[in-house]
Scaffold this motif. Structure first.
Motif, PDB file in Angstrom:
ATOM      1  N   GLU A 289       0.821  -1.206   0.000  1.00 20.24           N
ATOM      2  CA  GLU A 289       0.000   0.000   0.000  1.00 20.24           C
ATOM      3  C   GLU A 289       0.858   1.261   0.000  1.00 20.24           C
ATOM      4  O   GLU A 289       0.404   2.328  -0.420  1.00 20.24           O
ATOM      5  CB  GLU A 289      -0.933  -0.012   1.211  1.00 20.24           C
ATOM      6  CG  GLU A 289      -1.974  -1.133   1.164  1.00 20.24           C
ATOM      7  CD  GLU A 289      -2.828  -1.186   2.416  1.00 20.24           C
ATOM      8  OE1 GLU A 289      -2.647  -0.314   3.288  1.00 20.24           O
ATOM      9  OE2 GLU A 289      -3.669  -2.110   2.519  1.00 20.24           O
ATOM     10  N   ALA A 290       2.098   1.127   0.442  1.00 14.21           N
ATOM     11  CA  ALA A 290       3.005   2.281   0.507  1.00 14.21           C
ATOM     12  C   ALA A 290       3.721   2.546  -0.813  1.00 14.21           C
ATOM     13  O   ALA A 290       4.303   3.617  -1.003  1.00 14.21           O
ATOM     14  CB  ALA A 290       4.024   2.084   1.618  1.00 14.21           C
ATOM     15  N   GLY A 291       3.726   1.584  -1.737  1.00 16.63           N
ATOM     16  CA  GLY A 291       4.419   1.776  -3.003  1.00 16.63           C
ATOM     17  C   GLY A 291       5.087   0.505  -3.497  1.00 16.63           C
ATOM     18  O   GLY A 291       4.724  -0.609  -3.095  1.00 16.63           O
ATOM     19  N   ILE A 292       6.088   0.684  -4.352  1.00 17.13           N
ATOM     20  CA  ILE A 292       6.781  -0.442  -4.993  1.00 17.13           C
ATOM     21  C   ILE A 292       8.261  -0.389  -4.652  1.00 17.13           C
ATOM     22  O   ILE A 292       8.903   0.658  -4.761  1.00 17.13           O
ATOM     23  CB  ILE A 292       6.603  -0.415  -6.519  1.00 17.13           C
ATOM     24  CG1 ILE A 292       5.115  -0.519  -6.883  1.00 17.13           C
ATOM     25  CG2 ILE A 292       7.384  -1.555  -7.183  1.00 17.13           C
ATOM     26  CD1 ILE A 292       4.849  -0.372  -8.372  1.00 17.13           C
TER      27      ILE A 292
ATOM     28  N   ASP B 164      -4.943  -8.756   4.242  1.00 18.28           N
ATOM     29  CA  ASP B 164      -5.099  -8.615   5.695  1.00 18.28           C
ATOM     30  C   ASP B 164      -4.434  -9.747   6.477  1.00 18.28           C
ATOM     31  O   ASP B 164      -4.935 -10.183   7.516  1.00 18.28           O
ATOM     32  CB  ASP B 164      -6.576  -8.521   6.089  1.00 18.28           C
ATOM     33  CG  ASP B 164      -7.273  -7.350   5.400  1.00 18.28           C
ATOM     34  OD1 ASP B 164      -6.628  -6.288   5.254  1.00 18.28           O
ATOM     35  OD2 ASP B 164      -8.431  -7.508   5.008  1.00 18.28           O
ATOM     36  N   LYS B 165      -3.304 -10.236   5.960  1.00 21.37           N
ATOM     37  CA  LYS B 165      -2.548 -11.286   6.655  1.00 21.37           C
ATOM     38  C   LYS B 165      -1.130 -10.794   6.920  1.00 21.37           C
ATOM     39  O   LYS B 165      -0.525 -10.101   6.090  1.00 21.37           O
ATOM     40  CB  LYS B 165      -2.502 -12.568   5.814  1.00 21.37           C
ATOM     41  CG  LYS B 165      -3.861 -13.212   5.568  1.00 21.37           C
ATOM     42  CD  LYS B 165      -4.458 -13.780   6.851  1.00 21.37           C
ATOM     43  CE  LYS B 165      -5.766 -14.506   6.555  1.00 21.37           C
ATOM     44  NZ  LYS B 165      -6.371 -15.059   7.788  1.00 21.37           N
TER      45      LYS B 165
ATOM     46  N   ASN C 103       2.523  -6.303   6.469  1.00 21.33           N
ATOM     47  CA  ASN C 103       1.113  -6.380   6.827  1.00 21.33           C
ATOM     48  C   ASN C 103       0.199  -5.846   5.720  1.00 21.33           C
ATOM     49  O   ASN C 103      -1.023  -5.964   5.831  1.00 21.33           O
ATOM     50  CB  ASN C 103       0.852  -5.575   8.113  1.00 21.33           C
ATOM     51  CG  ASN C 103       1.701  -6.050   9.274  1.00 21.33           C
ATOM     52  OD1 ASN C 103       1.896  -7.251   9.460  1.00 21.33           O
ATOM     53  ND2 ASN C 103       2.216  -5.114  10.066  1.00 21.33           N
ATOM     54  N   ASP C 104       0.802  -5.254   4.681  1.00 19.01           N
ATOM     55  CA  ASP C 104      -0.001  -4.632   3.631  1.00 19.01           C
ATOM     56  C   ASP C 104       0.469  -5.050   2.244  1.00 19.01           C
ATOM     57  O   ASP C 104       0.395  -4.265   1.284  1.00 19.01           O
ATOM     58  CB  ASP C 104       0.054  -3.105   3.762  1.00 19.01           C
ATOM     59  CG  ASP C 104       1.492  -2.561   3.664  1.00 19.01           C
ATOM     60  OD1 ASP C 104       2.434  -3.375   3.731  1.00 19.01           O
ATOM     61  OD2 ASP C 104       1.654  -1.329   3.518  1.00 19.01           O
ATOM     62  N   LEU C 105       0.947  -6.280   2.121  1.00 20.18           N
ATOM     63  CA  LEU C 105       1.462  -6.759   0.843  1.00 20.18           C
ATOM     64  C   LEU C 105       0.321  -6.956  -0.156  1.00 20.18           C
ATOM     65  O   LEU C 105      -0.679  -7.603   0.147  1.00 20.18           O
ATOM     66  CB  LEU C 105       2.219  -8.074   1.035  1.00 20.18           C
ATOM     67  CG  LEU C 105       2.810  -8.711  -0.223  1.00 20.18           C
ATOM     68  CD1 LEU C 105       3.855  -7.795  -0.859  1.00 20.18           C
ATOM     69  CD2 LEU C 105       3.420 -10.072   0.093  1.00 20.18           C
TER      70      LEU C 105
END
Length: 270
Positions: free
Chosen positions: A115-118, A217-218, A232-234
């Motif tokens: 979610e933060a980027g690549i 959500d895993k 946590n946000d993959l």
């Protein structure tokens, strides 16, 4: 010749590092810990991986690696402690003749989307993805088409040189580094009448790629060689053979299959 030494930190490795520095000074080699031409790893394969990840982001293919193993097994290390003087002599000869012979091994490129980027990373051996709180559930795509829905402990993506490491213990094939490829191996997959995966390792050539889409959500644990990170946000991971390669200094011949035989079978052919 500009060089740098990375040692494991134990007494034997540190003593060898001091010994090599003295030999290097004798042969007018220059210690350069920022922009070396040759990086000498003294220790085991873990030490070698640390050396690679220390210099890879900045120097890439501009640096070549050579290893001295001070443990019981060092797959990436060509040299034994009692051969350090001979190694220094050969390095001096290569420097005088301006002929540094190298071999190149493929790397795996991992593009991590969160979610933060690549972020993009390289690995010498492998990367693994595992669930922290339970089973990993992930969709596996090959060349942008769904291949399977994986359920199990995790997934291991290895390079040819890494095929002798974790991949081997998972039942994967050992692949010669001249074959530019990545190998996908399952870690304790669930296979029954409800859940089904291929159940064997797969080898993808250079022009193919693999995408992993884990259940959302895993909490997941991602490992790159000896480095680990919790995510946590993959969203997804794309794996392919990297355009870059790793250079190994070859001051004497050491064929890959001889390396495999010495590491895993352990007898000398007379």
């Amino acid at each position: 010749m500009k060089y740098c030494v990375v040692d494991r930190g134990d007494e034997i490795s540190q003593e060898l590092a001091v010994q090599f520095h003295k030999l290097a000074s004798r042969y007018n080699m220059v210690l350069d810990e920022q922009f070396p031409e040759v990086v000498l790893s003294i220790g085991g394969d873990g030490t070698f991986l640390q050396a690679f990840h220390r210099f890879e982001p900045d120097l890439g293919e501009k640096v070549a690696y050579v290893g001295i193993h001070t443990g019981r097994l060092g797959f990436f290390a060509d040299w034994k402690p009692d051969e350090i003087e001979h190694l220094a002599e050969l390095m001096n000869t290569a420097s005088q003749e301006n002929e540094l012979r190298t071999v190149q091994y493929p790397l795996v490129e991992i593009q991590i989307t969160t979610e933060a980027g690549i972020e993009t990373h390289l690995a010498v051996n492998e990367f693994t993805l595992k669930g922290i709180d339970g089973t990993l559930v992930a969709q596996i795509n090959i060349n942008d088409e769904m291949f399977e829905m994986f359920r199990g402990d995790g997934i291991c993506i290895s390079t040819p040189s890494g095929s002798t490491a974790y991949n081997k213990s998972l039942g994967g094939a050992i692949i010669h580094p001249s074959v530019e490829s990545i190998q996908i191996a399952e870690i304790a997959s669930l296979n029954n009448r409800v859940y089904r995966t291929l159940g064997s390792s797969m080898v993808l050539p250079k022009h193919h790629h693999c995408d992993i889409y884990p259940q959302s959500d895993k909490r997941l644990l991602l490992s790159l060689d000896h480095l680990s990170m919790q995510l946590n946000d993959l969203i997804s991971i794309r794996c392919r053979v990297a355009d870059q390669k790793i250079n190994f200094s070859r001051f004497r011949p050491f064929p890959f299959w001889s390396r495999v035989r010495e590491a895993f079978i352990g007898f000398d052919v007379k």
